[in-house]
Design a protein around this motif. Structure first.
Motif, PDB file in Angstrom:
ATOM      1  N   LEU A   1      25.135 -48.576 -78.736  1.00 58.74           N
ATOM      2  CA  LEU A   1      25.970 -47.925 -80.077  1.00 58.74           C
ATOM      3  C   LEU A   1      25.788 -48.371 -80.939  1.00 58.74           C
ATOM      4  CD1 LEU A   1      29.741 -47.129 -78.723  1.00 58.74           C
ATOM      5  CD2 LEU A   1      27.572 -45.892 -77.814  1.00 58.74           C
TER       6      LEU A   1
ATOM      7  N   ALA B   1      25.496 -42.384 -79.710  1.00 60.17           N
ATOM      8  CA  ALA B   1      25.394 -42.960 -79.076  1.00 60.17           C
ATOM      9  C   ALA B   1      23.704 -42.142 -78.686  1.00 60.17           C
ATOM     10  CB  ALA B   1      26.039 -42.811 -77.973  1.00 60.17           C
TER      11      ALA B   1
ATOM     12  N   ILE C   1      30.114 -43.817 -85.238  1.00 62.34           N
ATOM     13  CA  ILE C   1      29.075 -44.010 -84.060  1.00 62.34           C
ATOM     14  C   ILE C   1      28.130 -43.131 -83.816  1.00 62.34           C
ATOM     15  CG2 ILE C   1      29.961 -45.077 -81.983  1.00 62.34           C
ATOM     16  CD1 ILE C   1      32.832 -45.067 -83.008  1.00 62.34           C
TER      17      ILE C   1
ATOM     18  N   TYR D   1      27.154 -48.015 -85.551  1.00 68.81           N
ATOM     19  CA  TYR D   1      28.007 -48.577 -86.312  1.00 68.81           C
ATOM     20  C   TYR D   1      28.044 -48.442 -87.481  1.00 68.81           C
ATOM     21  CZ  TYR D   1      30.809 -49.449 -81.911  1.00 68.81           C
ATOM     22  OH  TYR D   1      31.050 -49.607 -80.327  1.00 68.81           O
TER      23      TYR D   1
ATOM     24  N   ARG E   1      32.700 -46.696 -76.618  1.00 68.59           N
ATOM     25  CA  ARG E   1      32.264 -47.561 -75.475  1.00 68.59           C
ATOM     26  C   ARG E   1      32.192 -47.087 -74.180  1.00 68.59           C
ATOM     27  NH1 ARG E   1      34.833 -52.922 -77.833  1.00 68.59           N
ATOM     28  NH2 ARG E   1      33.799 -53.606 -76.237  1.00 68.59           N
TER      29      ARG E   1
ATOM     30  N   VAL F   1      37.131 -45.080 -80.114  1.00 70.95           N
ATOM     31  CA  VAL F   1      35.833 -46.046 -80.675  1.00 70.95           C
ATOM     32  C   VAL F   1      35.974 -46.661 -78.783  1.00 70.95           C
ATOM     33  CG1 VAL F   1      35.609 -48.857 -80.706  1.00 70.95           C
ATOM     34  CG2 VAL F   1      36.688 -46.810 -82.639  1.00 70.95           C
ATOM     35  N   ALA F   2      37.564 -46.972 -78.225  1.00 73.79           N
ATOM     36  CA  ALA F   2      37.697 -46.956 -76.856  1.00 73.79           C
ATOM     37  C   ALA F   2      36.251 -45.802 -75.731  1.00 73.79           C
ATOM     38  CB  ALA F   2      38.626 -47.332 -76.555  1.00 73.79           C
TER      39      ALA F   2
END
Length: 422
Positions: A390, A403, A401, A392, A384, A380-381
């Motif tokens: 993004l 993008a 996720i 979810y 981001r 997740v990090a």
């Protein structure tokens, strides 16, 4: 039921030609020259690629006309009356008529419905039209040669080349042998030269490794010319055999460890299996979303250039400690990462992710998605950290996720002291 495509008709420039059709095409060229000289259209290079500036807009249009003298001339005259310039034209004679494919430049205030209405009144049927861009100004032979070059350099380019050749379509690769039988796909039912379904919206080609490549485009039937071009790309891929680019980057991580990032394929199967054996059950579970069974069942697919591109991270000693996959999932694109436990939290996953996103951009993907678990805070990090919009979606602990790549990413500071290329 399928039908084979005959190639016995004499051709010129890759498509059947008849004397009277050549005469009509010449008439169309004269109409275009006359209209351009009277109305002072800018040359193609000055267009903005289909964005309405109030001056002109590029359109791609396909329509079917009767296969008789004068049909194309009537269509060209109808377009000229609406101040529409014909930049290129391809004809595809079929049993039910002739399919004409145009690249048009029209006044910016002229809507698609108005263009198709004029074409319909001039005898066109089954008209399809959509916005074009500057890439469409490249003539068909040049575009096909460019796609062939990309395919020759990289085996993973074949699905992308087919999609760029045929436009928006869904491409699926199914293996041959027992795997195909389990999926209910009768490979033996597809001729070596390939086949079009009766509706002309599904194309099946024999894959070089013995499986089947299926292409579907429900909104616009394939033409025999498109079939022949797609088959030629697949045959080129088969003749060249497995191949990946040999370039690699040597990077230094913040803690001082040197790593090499390079392309990987099925030749790295042994090293990838060894990395799996060094990973903890939790790491494998986060990657594969459940208990890890036979590694071969996953890795043969993941490492095959037919299904996408793989990046490998290896240490100075040559040990593979990370894998990143960009997978062609029909008309979607998936990103997946696996980093050995000992090398996690060092920036390896983030580096792989940034490179995979760059590759997706180069392939003209509009978005990529990652499937993980909501507890996988590292993934997740990393997503981001891309600086991209993004979306979810979460259900029963599974997190997807997505993008979007159609925006400029926020620049992130580079985590390396230096990098070098072999």
């Amino acid at each position: 039921m399928t039908r084979k495509i005959s190639e016995e008709t004499p051709v010129t420039d890759g498509r059947p030609v008849r004397r009277w059709r050549r005469d009509v095409v010449e008439l169309a060229a004269l109409l275009r020259t006359w209209w351009a000289s009277r109305h002072g259209h800018a040359p193609p290079g000055d267009t903005d690629g289909g964005v309405d500036t109030g001056a002109s807009v590029l359109w791609r249009m396909r329509t079917t006309v009767k296969d008789e003298p004068g049909s194309l001339a009537a269509l060209c005259i109808a377009l000229a009356e609406r101040r529409i310039d014909i930049l290129s034209l391809q004809t595809h004679p079929l049993a039910r008529g002739t399919v004409d494919e145009f690249l048009l430049r029209a006044p910016g205030d002229l809507a698609a419905a108005e263009i198709s209405g004029s074409v319909s009144r001039a005898g066109g049927a089954g008209t399809w039209i959509e916005r074009a861009d500057a890439h469409d100004l490249v003539d068909a032979p040049t575009r096909v040669l460019g796609l062939a070059t990309r395919t020759a350099l990289d085996g993973a380019e074949l699905p992308l080349a087919l999609r760029q050749l045929l436009g928006r379509c869904t491409i699926r690769s199914l293996p041959g042998g027992d795997s195909a039988a389990r999926k209910g796909v009768p490979v033996e039912g597809v001729p070596v030269e390939g086949a079009l379904e009766e509706t002309d919206t599904v194309m099946r080609l024999r894959a070089p490794e013995g499986g089947v490549i299926t292409l579907e485009r429900p909104y616009l039937p394939f033409t025999p010319t498109e079939f022949a071009r797609a088959r030629a790309l697949v045959e080129l891929d088969a003749r060249l055999g497995p191949r990946v680019p040999h370039g690699r980057d040597v990077l230094t991580l913040p803690r001082g460890s040197a790593i090499t990032v390079r392309r990987a394929d099925v030749g790295d199967l042994v090293a990838a299996k060894a990395m799996h054996e060094r990973c903890s059950p939790r790491t494998l579970s986060l990657r594969y979303h459940g208990p890890m069974g036979d590694a071969d069942r996953y890795l043969n697919h993941l490492l095959s250039p037919r299904f996408g591109r793989t990046l490998a991270v290896q240490t100075a000693s040559g040990r593979v400690v990370g894998l990143g996959h960009l997978l062609w999932d029909g008309d979607e694109t998936e990103i997946a990462l696996l980093v050995e436990d000992e090398w996690q939290r060092r920036g390896v996953g983030g580096e792989l992710l940034r490179r995979l996103v760059s590759m997706a951009r180069e392939a003209n993907c509009e978005h990529v998605y990652a499937v993980t678990q909501s507890s996988n805070t590292g993934m997740v990090a990393a997503m981001r950290g891309l600086g991209l919009p993004l979306d979810y979606q979460i259900e029963e602990g599974t997190l997807v996720i997505t993008a979007r790549l159609d925006t400029t990413p926020v620049a992130s500071p580079r985590s390396y002291d230096h990098s070098a290329r072999d």
